[in-house]
Design a protein around this motif. Structure first.
Motif, mmCIF file in Angstrom:
data_model
loop_
_atom_site.group_PDB
_atom_site.id
_atom_site.type_symbol
_atom_site.label_atom_id
_atom_site.label_comp_id
_atom_site.label_asym_id
_atom_site.label_seq_id
_atom_site.Cartn_x
_atom_site.Cartn_y
_atom_site.Cartn_z
ATOM 1 N N ILE A 258 0.868 -1.183 0.000
ATOM 2 C CA ILE A 258 0.000 0.000 0.000
ATOM 3 C C ILE A 258 0.904 1.232 0.000
ATOM 4 C CG2 ILE A 258 -1.937 1.167 1.120
ATOM 5 C CD1 ILE A 258 -2.639 -1.655 0.362
ATOM 6 N N PRO A 259 1.359 1.686 -1.167
ATOM 7 C CA PRO A 259 2.350 2.778 -1.187
ATOM 8 C C PRO A 259 1.777 4.155 -0.902
ATOM 9 C CG PRO A 259 1.821 2.074 -3.424
ATOM 10 C CD PRO A 259 1.114 1.121 -2.499
ATOM 11 N N TYR A 260 0.446 4.335 -1.052
ATOM 12 C CA TYR A 260 -0.127 5.670 -0.899
ATOM 13 C C TYR A 260 -1.276 5.647 0.103
ATOM 14 C CZ TYR A 260 2.397 6.238 -5.278
ATOM 15 O OH TYR A 260 3.377 6.239 -6.239
ATOM 16 N N PRO A 261 -1.410 6.718 0.894
ATOM 17 C CA PRO A 261 -2.519 6.781 1.838
ATOM 18 C C PRO A 261 -3.824 7.132 1.136
ATOM 19 C CG PRO A 261 -1.249 8.802 1.953
ATOM 20 C CD PRO A 261 -0.516 7.887 0.994
ATOM 21 N N LYS A 262 -4.927 6.866 1.809
ATOM 22 C CA LYS A 262 -6.238 7.270 1.298
ATOM 23 C C LYS A 262 -6.355 8.794 1.330
ATOM 24 C CE LYS A 262 -8.273 3.204 0.703
ATOM 25 N NZ LYS A 262 -8.777 2.745 -0.601
ATOM 26 N N THR A 263 -7.290 9.330 0.552
ATOM 27 C CA THR A 263 -7.497 10.774 0.518
ATOM 28 C C THR A 263 -8.292 11.222 1.738
ATOM 29 O OG1 THR A 263 -9.592 10.614 -0.675
ATOM 30 C CG2 THR A 263 -7.563 10.687 -1.993
ATOM 31 N N SER A 264 -8.329 12.530 1.918
ATOM 32 C CA SER A 264 -9.091 13.099 3.028
ATOM 33 C C SER A 264 -10.574 12.784 2.914
ATOM 34 C CB SER A 264 -8.890 14.618 3.067
ATOM 35 O OG SER A 264 -7.538 14.945 3.273
ATOM 36 N N ALA A 265 -11.058 12.613 1.687
ATOM 37 C CA ALA A 265 -12.470 12.292 1.508
ATOM 38 C C ALA A 265 -12.832 10.982 2.201
ATOM 39 C CB ALA A 265 -12.803 12.213 0.017
ATOM 40 N N THR A 266 -11.881 10.058 2.268
ATOM 41 C CA THR A 266 -12.150 8.785 2.950
ATOM 42 C C THR A 266 -12.352 9.018 4.435
ATOM 43 O OG1 THR A 266 -10.766 7.674 1.317
ATOM 44 C CG2 THR A 266 -11.340 6.432 3.304
ATOM 45 N N LEU A 267 -11.520 9.867 5.036
ATOM 46 C CA LEU A 267 -11.705 10.198 6.450
ATOM 47 C C LEU A 267 -13.094 10.782 6.685
ATOM 48 C CD1 LEU A 267 -10.682 10.782 9.380
ATOM 49 C CD2 LEU A 267 -10.033 13.043 8.519
ATOM 50 N N LEU A 268 -13.498 11.727 5.850
ATOM 51 C CA LEU A 268 -14.798 12.366 6.027
ATOM 52 C C LEU A 268 -15.928 11.356 5.898
ATOM 53 C CD1 LEU A 268 -14.223 15.645 3.987
ATOM 54 C CD2 LEU A 268 -13.808 15.208 6.413
ATOM 55 N N ARG A 269 -15.775 10.405 4.994
ATOM 56 C CA ARG A 269 -16.796 9.361 4.821
ATOM 57 C C ARG A 269 -16.880 8.486 6.072
ATOM 58 N NH1 ARG A 269 -19.441 7.804 0.459
ATOM 59 N NH2 ARG A 269 -18.128 9.118 -0.868
ATOM 60 N N VAL A 270 -15.725 8.079 6.589
ATOM 61 C CA VAL A 270 -15.707 7.209 7.770
ATOM 62 C C VAL A 270 -16.276 7.937 8.984
ATOM 63 C CG1 VAL A 270 -14.200 5.999 9.400
ATOM 64 C CG2 VAL A 270 -13.812 5.771 6.936
ATOM 65 N N VAL A 271 -15.881 9.196 9.177
ATOM 66 C CA VAL A 271 -16.383 9.970 10.318
ATOM 67 C C VAL A 271 -17.896 10.161 10.218
ATOM 68 C CG1 VAL A 271 -16.367 12.282 11.357
ATOM 69 C CG2 VAL A 271 -14.215 11.125 10.837
ATOM 70 N N SER A 272 -18.382 10.489 9.042
ATOM 71 C CA SER A 272 -19.823 10.697 8.865
ATOM 72 C C SER A 272 -20.610 9.426 9.149
ATOM 73 C CB SER A 272 -20.117 11.178 7.439
ATOM 74 O OG SER A 272 -19.553 12.436 7.195
ATOM 75 N N VAL A 273 -20.142 8.314 8.615
ATOM 76 C CA VAL A 273 -20.850 7.058 8.846
ATOM 77 C C VAL A 273 -20.788 6.678 10.327
ATOM 78 C CG1 VAL A 273 -20.877 4.582 8.354
ATOM 79 C CG2 VAL A 273 -20.580 6.222 6.486
ATOM 80 N N ALA A 274 -19.656 6.922 10.959
ATOM 81 C CA ALA A 274 -19.547 6.625 12.392
ATOM 82 C C ALA A 274 -20.587 7.410 13.189
ATOM 83 C CB ALA A 274 -18.142 6.940 12.890
ATOM 84 N N ARG A 275 -20.761 8.685 12.869
ATOM 85 C CA ARG A 275 -21.781 9.469 13.578
ATOM 86 C C ARG A 275 -23.170 8.896 13.339
ATOM 87 N NH1 ARG A 275 -22.011 11.572 17.780
ATOM 88 N NH2 ARG A 275 -20.472 13.216 17.439
ATOM 89 N N LEU A 276 -23.476 8.535 12.106
ATOM 90 C CA LEU A 276 -24.798 8.008 11.776
ATOM 91 C C LEU A 276 -25.040 6.653 12.439
ATOM 92 C CD1 LEU A 276 -24.756 9.056 8.033
ATOM 93 C CD2 LEU A 276 -26.328 9.951 9.774
ATOM 94 N N VAL A 277 -23.993 5.862 12.586
ATOM 95 C CA VAL A 277 -24.120 4.548 13.220
ATOM 96 C C VAL A 277 -24.203 4.677 14.738
ATOM 97 C CG1 VAL A 277 -22.920 2.365 13.643
ATOM 98 C CG2 VAL A 277 -23.006 3.311 11.325
ATOM 99 N N PHE A 278 -23.296 5.469 15.314
ATOM 100 C CA PHE A 278 -23.220 5.568 16.770
ATOM 101 C C PHE A 278 -24.222 6.563 17.346
ATOM 102 C CE2 PHE A 278 -18.464 4.496 16.170
ATOM 103 C CZ PHE A 278 -18.725 3.142 16.251
ATOM 104 N N ARG A 279 -24.641 7.555 16.526
ATOM 105 C CA ARG A 279 -25.538 8.612 16.993
ATOM 106 C C ARG A 279 -25.020 9.169 18.318
ATOM 107 N NH1 ARG A 279 -30.316 8.952 14.266
ATOM 108 N NH2 ARG A 279 -31.451 9.644 16.121
#
Length: 357
Positions: A258-279
């Motif tokens: 895995i030579p390259y990290p994910k983009t910032s958009a991936t972080l935003l997606r994970v954080v948003s879904v975490a909020r929706l899941v955990f409320r």
């Protein structure tokens, strides 16, 4: 109701398949939905804690493929701080900046027994009683239990009596055993990680949950990870917060795959879904700037996160990857939060607000 975003917004119980489907929703729709829930629960307040990281050793025998920080025993770059030197560092940072928390993290050093941690925690508490110890992780608890032939509860009780206030969420990575075997084959299983956390919670020791994405996992694995954390939270209510961070390739063995990290958009997606899941069942979602960077961390505060984490003085793990990181002071964090039109608030180790700015 079949739309996963509607199910999340209306508080319907989500299964793993529902959570996986959320990751495919348009990012802006996810962000708006997550932001609406965050403002509902917390208004315009964003919390943070002045803290430091005490990397007391870089010696580790677990040899995780994603880690650039560890050194095997006997390596010329290996180090272990004495208790006196470790406490001196905490005292220096507290005197210079003023901190409320020290995050104690290192590696599985076979030369260290539970007495080292007890001595360290007691010394910190004796000289800096106002500093909370957010210490170790389920990985160290499992190691110490096997080394000393103790139960998880016995290890946790001794650490708590010595001064450990809360248990850190390290070693979670992805709570799917297939993935864990690929990226950290010598680490404890998903079941053991969850069991140690549950044991701690039932003893009254709160902790945080983490997730490291962007390596050999799938979106289904993300969903299973969040689901596992939520199920434990519903049983114990012992997780204080959730933090997601991206794998930083840098100088680790996993960089070849895995030579390259994910983009910032991936972080935003994970954080948003975490909020929706955990409320608000797992209320506090951190916007980790350490590996994700300041710009992405700022954006995450508008995509479901309500906490900016800490100042993280003295951190050494991320620089080991070759990634440079800034030094953030209390004033820096306050100004970053204010710049988003949000209200900064300093908190303690248990997410209780101690000061509004």
């Amino acid at each position: 109701m079949s739309n996963p975003l509607e199910k999340a917004l209306y508080g319907d119980k989500l299964g793993i398949t529902d959570i996986e489907a959320l990751f495919d929703v348009d990012l802006w729709d996810l962000g708006m939905a997550a932001e609406s829930l965050t403002r509902k629960y917390f208004g315009d307040v964003v919390t943070f804690i002045p803290n430091m990281i005490l990397n007391y050793t870089n010696v580790c025998v677990i040899a995780c493929r994603f880690c650039a920080f560890y050194r095997p025993p006997g390596h010329p770059e290996a180090y272990t701080l004495s208790v006196e030197e470790a406490v001196r560092r905490v005292e220096y940072v507290d005197k210079t900046f003023g901190i409320r928390q020290v995050l104690v993290q290192g590696g599985i050093n076979p030369e260290l027994g539970i007495e080292y941690y007890e001595s360290l925690f007691k010394a910190i508490k004796a000289r800096l009683p106002h500093v909370a110890i957010h210490g170790l992780s389920p990985i160290e608890v499992d190691y110490l239990a096997r080394k000393h032939r103790m139960s998880y509860a016995e290890v946790l009780d001794r650490l708590r009596l010595a001064g450990m206030d809360t248990l850190a969420g390290g070693g979670g990575e992805i709570l799917v055993d297939r993935v864990r075997r690929e990226i950290a084959p010598h680490k404890i299983s998903t079941g053991d990680w969850l069991l140690i956390m549950e044991t701690a919670h039932r003893m009254g020791i709160m902790s945080n949950a983490t997730m490291m994405y962007g390596h050999l996992e799938t979106r289904r694995d993300w969903a299973e990870h969040l689901y596992n954390i939520l199920q434990l939270q519903r049983r114990t209510h012992g997780f204080l917060s959730f933090t997601a961070w991206n794998f930083e390739p840098g100088n680790s063995e996993l960089t070849r795959a895995i030579p390259y990290p994910k983009t910032s958009a991936t972080l935003l997606r994970v954080v948003s879904v975490a909020r929706l899941v955990f409320r608000n069942e797992l209320p506090h979602i951190q916007s980790s700037w350490l590996s994700n960077g300041l710009d992405a961390a700022r954006l995450a505060l508008r995509f479901g996160a309500n906490d900016f984490g800490g100042t993280l003085y003295e951190e050494r793990v991320i620089p080991a990857t070759g990634l440079s990181m800034p030094v953030l002071t209390r004033d820096d964090v306050v100004n970053l939060i204010r710049g988003l039109g949000l209200r900064p608030a300093e908190r303690d180790n248990w997410y209780r607000v101690t000061k509004y700015y």
